[in-house]
Each structure stands twice: as structure tokens, then as C-alpha cells.
Write an enzyme that holds these catalytic residues in place. Structure first.
Site, PDB file in Angstrom:
ATOM      1  N   LYS A 118       0.824  -1.214   0.000  1.00 42.11           N
ATOM      2  CA  LYS A 118       0.000   0.000   0.000  1.00 42.11           C
ATOM      3  C   LYS A 118       0.852   1.254   0.000  1.00 42.11           C
ATOM      4  O   LYS A 118       0.464   2.262  -0.572  1.00 42.11           O
ATOM      5  CB  LYS A 118      -0.983   0.001   1.179  1.00 42.11           C
ATOM      6  CG  LYS A 118      -2.122  -0.979   0.957  1.00 42.11           C
ATOM      7  CD  LYS A 118      -3.359  -0.588   1.712  1.00 42.11           C
ATOM      8  CE  LYS A 118      -4.506  -1.521   1.352  1.00 42.11           C
ATOM      9  NZ  LYS A 118      -5.680  -1.338   2.174  1.00 42.11           N
ATOM     10  N   LYS A 200      -3.189 -10.702  -7.298  1.00 43.51           N
ATOM     11  CA  LYS A 200      -4.466 -11.131  -6.700  1.00 43.51           C
ATOM     12  C   LYS A 200      -5.608 -10.211  -7.130  1.00 43.51           C
ATOM     13  O   LYS A 200      -5.381  -9.024  -7.417  1.00 43.51           O
ATOM     14  CB  LYS A 200      -4.350 -11.234  -5.178  1.00 43.51           C
ATOM     15  CG  LYS A 200      -4.348  -9.930  -4.472  1.00 43.51           C
ATOM     16  CD  LYS A 200      -4.519 -10.082  -2.971  1.00 43.51           C
ATOM     17  CE  LYS A 200      -4.611  -8.683  -2.426  1.00 43.51           C
ATOM     18  NZ  LYS A 200      -4.713  -8.429  -1.090  1.00 43.51           N
ATOM     19  N   LYS A 203      -9.914  -4.636  -5.921  1.00 40.35           N
ATOM     20  CA  LYS A 203     -10.775  -3.582  -6.470  1.00 40.35           C
ATOM     21  C   LYS A 203      -9.984  -2.518  -7.232  1.00 40.35           C
ATOM     22  O   LYS A 203     -10.540  -1.787  -8.017  1.00 40.35           O
ATOM     23  CB  LYS A 203     -11.624  -2.959  -5.370  1.00 40.35           C
ATOM     24  CG  LYS A 203     -10.867  -2.652  -4.107  1.00 40.35           C
ATOM     25  CD  LYS A 203     -11.743  -2.884  -2.892  1.00 40.35           C
ATOM     26  CE  LYS A 203     -10.887  -3.025  -1.640  1.00 40.35           C
ATOM     27  NZ  LYS A 203     -11.528  -3.678  -0.540  1.00 40.35           N
TER      28      LYS A 203
HETATM   29  P1  TYM Z   1      -9.719  -6.808   2.908  1.00 41.40           P
HETATM   30  O1  TYM Z   1     -10.801  -5.811   3.113  1.00 41.40           O
HETATM   31  O2  TYM Z   1      -8.595  -6.438   2.007  1.00 41.40           O
HETATM   32  O3  TYM Z   1     -10.295  -8.169   2.386  1.00 41.40           O
HETATM   33  C1  TYM Z   1     -11.396  -8.776   3.032  1.00 41.40           C
HETATM   34  C2  TYM Z   1     -11.302 -10.281   2.987  1.00 41.40           C
HETATM   35  O4  TYM Z   1     -11.240 -10.767   1.640  1.00 41.40           O
HETATM   36  C3  TYM Z   1     -10.095 -11.579   1.467  1.00 41.40           C
HETATM   37  N1  TYM Z   1      -9.578 -11.353   0.104  1.00 41.40           N
HETATM   38  C4  TYM Z   1      -9.323 -12.345  -0.765  1.00 41.40           C
HETATM   39  N2  TYM Z   1      -9.462 -13.672  -0.678  1.00 41.40           N
HETATM   40  C5  TYM Z   1      -9.135 -14.405  -1.773  1.00 41.40           C
HETATM   41  N3  TYM Z   1      -8.690 -13.860  -2.931  1.00 41.40           N
HETATM   42  C6  TYM Z   1      -8.534 -12.518  -3.062  1.00 41.40           C
HETATM   43  N4  TYM Z   1      -8.126 -12.004  -4.209  1.00 41.40           N
HETATM   44  C7  TYM Z   1      -8.860 -11.690  -1.950  1.00 41.40           C
HETATM   45  N5  TYM Z   1      -8.853 -10.348  -1.735  1.00 41.40           N
HETATM   46  C8  TYM Z   1      -9.295 -10.161  -0.469  1.00 41.40           C
HETATM   47  C9  TYM Z   1      -9.100 -11.107   2.526  1.00 41.40           C
HETATM   48  O5  TYM Z   1      -8.149 -12.091   2.830  1.00 41.40           O
HETATM   49  C10 TYM Z   1     -10.032 -10.805   3.674  1.00 41.40           C
HETATM   50  O6  TYM Z   1     -10.349 -11.982   4.385  1.00 41.40           O
HETATM   51  N6  TYM Z   1      -7.285  -6.156   7.199  1.00 41.40           N
HETATM   52  C11 TYM Z   1      -8.429  -6.782   6.559  1.00 41.40           C
HETATM   53  C12 TYM Z   1      -9.769  -6.332   7.138  1.00 41.40           C
HETATM   54  C13 TYM Z   1      -9.865  -6.498   8.593  1.00 41.40           C
HETATM   55  C14 TYM Z   1     -10.014  -7.723   9.321  1.00 41.40           C
HETATM   56  C15 TYM Z   1     -10.048  -7.363  10.683  1.00 41.40           C
HETATM   57  C16 TYM Z   1     -10.123  -9.061   8.911  1.00 41.40           C
HETATM   58  C17 TYM Z   1      -9.802  -5.487   9.515  1.00 41.40           C
HETATM   59  N7  TYM Z   1      -9.937  -6.015  10.751  1.00 41.40           N
HETATM   60  C18 TYM Z   1     -10.196  -8.344  11.702  1.00 41.40           C
HETATM   61  C19 TYM Z   1     -10.261 -10.026   9.916  1.00 41.40           C
HETATM   62  C20 TYM Z   1     -10.305  -9.670  11.258  1.00 41.40           C
HETATM   63  C21 TYM Z   1      -8.394  -6.435   5.086  1.00 41.40           C
HETATM   64  O7  TYM Z   1      -7.826  -5.449   4.676  1.00 41.40           O
HETATM   65  O8  TYM Z   1      -9.153  -7.265   4.308  1.00 41.40           O
END
Ligand code: TYM
Length: 338
Positions: A118, A200, A203
């Protein structure tokens, strides 16, 4: 029976409403959340505070936060059996986040790949929040004494840091936090971009990204144009190293149909990518159609969504408050008299 024996295991996870939900979020995370509300005490939230680490359009952030809640419910998360809420409505997250910042090392934060990615993408806004993000994520998880955190592969490193923070704190002050385990699906944990199978799905690359709310015709077009591999073999075979494009599509197809790779290879034996790609598109369209329709209906019903997130925040707060009080006491803050 004492309380510990009747305590259900806790599942918790969140997604940032920094964009609309996509197939990676669904297959890597949300799909697995809906599975076990009878066996687990489940908390799922919109990680809206986390999105502030990157500049957001305020109006869009507000729209996406409630639209995401509608999509959670449409994906099968029944709000009467799962606690669904907005992170910013439960102030304990920010409070414990600050405290855990003080128990998280500079070196640990510097090693986080999400921070490195990021900050490369937002070179003009490498703010403190982007750096200390994992401490807030640890607070999200530890406040609820979560046993399992269902996430995609890319969040494993943050979950591991959360465990390290919990263990460090427990060693200093005695048993305070449950040490959580990441819960990563075998298939679907890392969905790749349709236009660039080397990175991966995310968005920030709308061409290669399949959004849950995409119309069927857009989905069909995206899958038809999906980049496959330039090998001469041109057959449907799972081989992520040499055939990343086809293997990604197989991963998606397997996740939405439940078929394993051997079955898929057999189904498309002797057929080229021209048959396989639209078939994957069709399977995804059918999987997402009811989700999109149900979400659209709920997005129009603002009062219903408000009721859900109000109730969710109240329930979440009651649990979060207990943990925060315990932490305040352990570290020497004077107990709040009200
Ligand atoms: P975030 O918002 O980037 O993504 C949310 C969830 O989607 C999964 N994910 C994917 N899985 C498979 N293939 C992909 N291309 C892909 N892109 C995203 C991520 O692994 C995630 O499970 N830091 C976290 C959000 C968060 C969180 C938490 C998660 C904040 N607090 C506490 C769990 C527990 C994040 O940025 O996910």
C-alpha cells in the site's frame, strides 16, 4: 456447568468498505462465514476505520458501508444469528487499538507486506495509520476473544501478528486475550485477477475484478476476456505454476460449484478455453444472481439496514466493553466510574 463449558467458540472477521465486494472477498472470506452460526458465536463487521488509511470519498464510503452490510446478509449471514456491525460504531476498537499500538514493535510493523504494497501504491500518503493498521486489526479480533478468524491468504500475516501481540500481552499481565487462529479455506483463499493472473484480484484493478453486484452481461464479458495461458497444450488442467490463468479459473469454478479439480479436468477434457471460460462465467453468474437481487432489494430499505447495524453495534459493544475493562485494569488505568 460453568460458563467456560457453555461458551461457544467465537468467529470474527471484517472487510474494508474501500470498494465494492468482489469475488475474492466472497470466495476467500464471506462464503465461509455463513457456514456455522449454530456452532459459533459470530461477529462480522465493516472495517470502516481501516479504510481511512487511504483517502476515501466520504459520500462513497458511507454508501459502500451500508451496501456491504446488505451484501453480507444476501450472502447468507442472517442478522438474527450473526452480530453484524460497523467498526466505527463500537468505540472500543479505536481505544484498544491505541493500547495495542504500544505493544506492537516497529520492526514487526515494518515487515507487513500489506504495508509495503500500500505504501508503494500511495507514495504521497504514507500515513501513520497505514503503518499501525495491524494493531487496530489485532484490537478488532482480541476484543471479542475470537477463536477463529476466517480470512483469505493475504491476511495470514496480520493474523499471525495478532497472535504474537496477544501472547506478549498475556505473558506480561496474565491470561487476558484468547490467542486466535486464522481460518483459511483450502480452495478460494487466493483468487487472482482475471486480466493478470499473476496478481491477486483486487478492487484497484476493475478489469480483472469481478464484483458481486456486477450485472450478468458484465460478468459474461469479463470471463470471456479472462487471460488464459499461452502454452501450446490449451487444455484445462490444474497447474498454477505453468498455467496460472486456467488454474485461477478452475479455482473459481471449483469454489462456486463444489466440484474438485479432477472432476473439472474430466468435464472439460478435449475442450479448449473457448468452452471453459464462458462455462466458468455462467456458473459465477448463477451463483451471484440471487445475492445481487437480494442485496439490491435491501439496499433500497435503509430503515431495515439501520435496524440491523444498530442492534449489531449494541450487542458487539457489550462484549467489547468487557474485554476493554479487563485490559484497563491489568495495565493500571483507573476504572471508569460510569
Ligand atoms: P480486505 O478488506 O482487504 O479483504 C477482506 C477479505 O477478503 C479476502 N480477500 C481475498 N481472498 C481471496 N482472494 C482474493 N483475491 C482476496 N482479496 C481479499 C481477505 O483475505 C479478507 O479476508 N485487514 C483486513 C480487514 C480487517 C479484518 C479485521 C479481517 C480489519 N480487521 C479483523 C479479519 C479480522 C483487510 O484489509 O481485508
Amino acid at each position: 456447568m460453568d460458563n467456560e463449558n457453555v461458551r461457544k467458540k467465537v468467529m470474527l472477521s471484517g472487510i474494508q468498505p474501500s470498494g465494492d465486494l468482489h469475488l475474492g472477498n466472497y470466495l476467500g472470506a464471506v462464503k465461509n462465514w455463513a457456514a456455522l452460526p449454530d456452532e459459533f458465536d459470530c461477529y462480522y463487521f465493516m472495517a470502516d476505520l481501516h479504510t481511512l488509511t487511504v483517502r476515501q470519498d466520504p459520500k462513497e464510503l458511507r454508501r459502500r458501508s451500508t451496501a456491504q452490510l446488505a451484501q453480507y446478509i444476501a450472502c447468507g449471514l442472517d442478522p438474527t444469528r450473526n452480530t453484524l456491525f460497523l467498526q466505527s460504531h463500537v468505540h472500543e476498537h479505536a481505544e484498544l487499538g491505541w493500547i495495542l499500538n504500544c505493544y506492537t514493535m516497529f520492526g514487526e510493523l515494518s515487515r507487513m507486506t500489506q504495508f509495503k504494497d500500500k505504501s508503494a501504491k500511495n507514495a504521497d500518503n504514507i500515513n501513520g495509520g497505514l503503518f499501525t493498521y495491524p494493531a487496530l486489526m489485532a484490537a478488532d479480533i482480541l476484543l471479542y476473544q475470537a477463536d477463529f478468524v476466517p480470512v483469505g491468504e493475504d491476511q495470514k500475516q496480520h493474523c499471525e501478528l495478532t497472535r504474537d501481540i496477544a501472547v506478549r500481552f498475556n505473558n506480561l499481565y496474565g491470561e487476558t486475550f484468547k490467542v486466535p487462529e486464522p481460518y483459511i479455506p483450502k480452495v478460494g483463499a487466493r483468487i487472482m485477477s482475471l486480466s493478470n493472473p499473476g496478481s491477486k484480484m483486487s478492487k484497484s484493478d476493475p478489469q480483472g475484478c469481478v464484483f458481486l453486484m456486477d450485472k450478468p452481461e458484465d460478468l459474461a464479458r469479463k470471463f470471456k476476456r479472462a487471460v488464459t495461458d499461452s502454452d501450446t497444450e490449451r487444455c484445462v488442467r490444474f497447474d498454477p505454476e505453468n498455467k496460472p490463468g486456467v488454474s485461477n479459473l478452475m479455482n473459481i469454478y471449483s469454489s462456486v460449484t463444489g466440484k474438485d479439480f479432477a472432476e473439472i479436468e474430466k468435464e472439460f477434457e478435449g475442450q479448449g478455453y473457448g468452452v471453459f471460460k464462458p462455462a466458468v462465467g455462467e456458473a459465477v453468474i448463477e451463483k451471484l444472481r440471487p445475492i445481487r437481487e437480494e442485496a439490491e432489494r435491501m439496499i433500497a430499505d435503509k430503515a431495515y439496514l439501520q435496524g440491523v447495524y444498530t442492534d449489531g453495534a449494541q450487542r458487539a459493544s457489550a462484549v467489547a466493553r468487557r474485554t476493554l475493562r479487563k485490559v484497563y485494569k491489568k495495565i493500571g488505568l483507573v476504572e471508569k466510574p460510569f
